[in-house]
Design an enzyme around this catalytic site. Structure first.
Site, PDB file in Angstrom:
ATOM      1  N   ASN A   1      72.899  44.053  67.323  1.00  0.00           N
ATOM      2  CA  ASN A   1      71.462  43.768  67.342  1.00  0.00           C
ATOM      3  C   ASN A   1      70.707  44.533  68.422  1.00  0.00           C
ATOM      4  O   ASN A   1      69.498  44.771  68.278  1.00  0.00           O
ATOM      5  CB  ASN A   1      71.253  42.267  67.541  1.00  0.00           C
ATOM      6  CG  ASN A   1      69.833  41.933  67.924  1.00  0.00           C
ATOM      7  OD1 ASN A   1      68.928  41.942  67.094  1.00  0.00           O
ATOM      8  ND2 ASN A   1      69.605  41.635  69.204  1.00  0.00           N
TER       9      ASN A   1
ATOM     10  N   ILE B   1      58.433  40.007  63.415  1.00  0.00           N
ATOM     11  CA  ILE B   1      59.018  38.767  63.944  1.00  0.00           C
ATOM     12  C   ILE B   1      58.432  38.521  65.331  1.00  0.00           C
ATOM     13  O   ILE B   1      58.353  39.435  66.157  1.00  0.00           O
ATOM     14  CB  ILE B   1      60.551  38.869  64.046  1.00  0.00           C
ATOM     15  CG1 ILE B   1      61.171  39.301  62.710  1.00  0.00           C
ATOM     16  CG2 ILE B   1      61.139  37.536  64.512  1.00  0.00           C
ATOM     17  CD1 ILE B   1      61.013  38.319  61.576  1.00  0.00           C
TER      18      ILE B   1
ATOM     19  N   THR C   1      58.610  37.903  68.737  1.00  0.00           N
ATOM     20  CA  THR C   1      59.624  37.989  69.790  1.00  0.00           C
ATOM     21  C   THR C   1      58.976  38.495  71.079  1.00  0.00           C
ATOM     22  O   THR C   1      57.860  39.022  71.064  1.00  0.00           O
ATOM     23  CB  THR C   1      60.737  38.971  69.391  1.00  0.00           C
ATOM     24  OG1 THR C   1      60.179  40.285  69.302  1.00  0.00           O
ATOM     25  CG2 THR C   1      61.372  38.577  68.070  1.00  0.00           C
TER      26      THR C   1
ATOM     27  N   ILE D   1      65.528  38.018  68.567  1.00  0.00           N
ATOM     28  CA  ILE D   1      66.388  37.831  67.410  1.00  0.00           C
ATOM     29  C   ILE D   1      67.843  37.652  67.830  1.00  0.00           C
ATOM     30  O   ILE D   1      68.542  36.775  67.314  1.00  0.00           O
ATOM     31  CB  ILE D   1      66.232  39.020  66.442  1.00  0.00           C
ATOM     32  CG1 ILE D   1      64.837  38.974  65.773  1.00  0.00           C
ATOM     33  CG2 ILE D   1      67.329  39.007  65.378  1.00  0.00           C
ATOM     34  CD1 ILE D   1      64.505  40.205  64.957  1.00  0.00           C
TER      35      ILE D   1
ATOM     36  N   LYS E   1      66.612  53.476  63.254  1.00  0.00           N
ATOM     37  CA  LYS E   1      67.012  52.315  62.468  1.00  0.00           C
ATOM     38  C   LYS E   1      67.397  52.710  61.044  1.00  0.00           C
ATOM     39  O   LYS E   1      68.261  52.049  60.424  1.00  0.00           O
ATOM     40  CB  LYS E   1      65.882  51.285  62.456  1.00  0.00           C
ATOM     41  CG  LYS E   1      65.676  50.572  63.787  1.00  0.00           C
ATOM     42  CD  LYS E   1      66.886  49.717  64.145  1.00  0.00           C
ATOM     43  CE  LYS E   1      66.636  48.803  65.322  1.00  0.00           C
ATOM     44  NZ  LYS E   1      67.778  47.907  65.604  1.00  0.00           N
TER      45      LYS E   1
ATOM     46  N   TYR F   1      61.673  55.493  66.487  1.00  0.00           N
ATOM     47  CA  TYR F   1      62.278  54.168  66.297  1.00  0.00           C
ATOM     48  C   TYR F   1      62.738  53.987  64.855  1.00  0.00           C
ATOM     49  O   TYR F   1      63.877  53.577  64.595  1.00  0.00           O
ATOM     50  CB  TYR F   1      61.273  53.084  66.680  1.00  0.00           C
ATOM     51  CG  TYR F   1      61.725  51.685  66.360  1.00  0.00           C
ATOM     52  CD1 TYR F   1      62.627  51.031  67.184  1.00  0.00           C
ATOM     53  CD2 TYR F   1      61.248  51.011  65.233  1.00  0.00           C
ATOM     54  CE1 TYR F   1      63.057  49.729  66.896  1.00  0.00           C
ATOM     55  CE2 TYR F   1      61.670  49.725  64.934  1.00  0.00           C
ATOM     56  CZ  TYR F   1      62.573  49.096  65.763  1.00  0.00           C
ATOM     57  OH  TYR F   1      63.001  47.821  65.463  1.00  0.00           O
TER      58      TYR F   1
END
Length: 250
Positions: A87, A183, A185, A18, A154, A150
């Site tokens: 990011n 996503i 990635t 991203i 966030k 995690y």
């Protein structure tokens, strides 16, 4: 004319995924983009691929001294920051019973502390109409196995975004949060390896929980970042914006 001509942006965690897509979109739109990441070779390759307006600055965002050096380079180039994208992030999935102090400190150090330090160190360089963009995750709205640390890191980023939007509004600086869903990635590919699954099987399993029935693309997150960085979003701040195919909306 590109909407970011003459603008300057900083994107952390821009070696791949991203972050790289956002940096490329900004560069394509005419901005001078400073990219940070911990993997110097990969970061240099990303910047080279984006052209002369992309500058690679190896950096660990959990280390204040590293970010000081990044800001010194931007300042010495005679630049101020129109856009900052915090990011850089990572995940280290474990069940509650298996979480170690080292894992907790590492994940929060990069995801939460790193976002704080990135924005804090940027403050003296922000223009009066700057846009700050933070990256959260759709997992903060769910209770997925092994994602506790995690997700909490966030969720803290999303909370910080609200506070900073209020604190920086008098300066004209806007702060928004992008919350991606699944996503496609390199990070997802590494997750597949850790779970002993093929990339295709993991993508299929993740897409099954998305109303649009597919994985998202980094470029789709970058498109939203470009909007939030531009003047067309000038009355938007403090908000959370989802790029999740409806995963936590429907």
């Amino acid at each position: 004319m590109s909407t970011m001509n003459g603008k300057t942006a900083l994107v952390t965690g821009a070696s791949s995924g991203i972050g790289r897509a956002i940096a490329r979109r900004f560069a394509d739109d005419g901005a001078r983009v400073y990219l940070t990441g911990r993997r110097a070779d990969e970061l240099e390759a990303a910047a080279k691929d984006m052209g002369p307006n992309a500058i690679a600055l190896p950096c660990d965002v959990s280390q204040a001294a590293d970010l000081d050096r990044v800001m010194d380079v931007i300042r010495s180039d005679g630049r101020r920051l129109d856009t900052v994208v915090a990011n850089a992030g990572l995940g280290d999935g474990s069940f509650l019973s298996d979480v170690t102090e080292e894992q907790f400190d590492h994940v929060f150090g990069v995801n939460t502390k790193g976002s704080l330090l990135t924005v804090q160190k940027s403050l003296p360089l922000l223009t009066g109409s700057a846009s700050v963009i933070l990256l959260a995750s759709s997992t903060i709205h769910q209770g997925a196995d092994r994602m506790g640390v995690y997700s909490a890191s966030k969720a803290a980023v999303r909370s910080l975004g609200r506070t900073w939007a209020a604190e920086l509004a008098p300066r004209g600086v806007r702060v928004n949060v992008i919350t991606p869903g699944p996503i496609a990635t390199p990070a997802i590919e590494r997750m597949a390896d850790g779970l002993g699954l093929s990339i295709q099987d993991l993508h299929g399993a993740m897409a099954a929980n998305v109303p649009l029935r597919r994985m998202g693309r980094p470029e789709e997150v970058a498109a939203l970042a470009a909007f939030l960085a531009g003047s067309e979003s000038s009355f938007i701040t403090g908000a959370e914006h989802f790029v999740d195919g409806g995963q936590v909306q429907v």
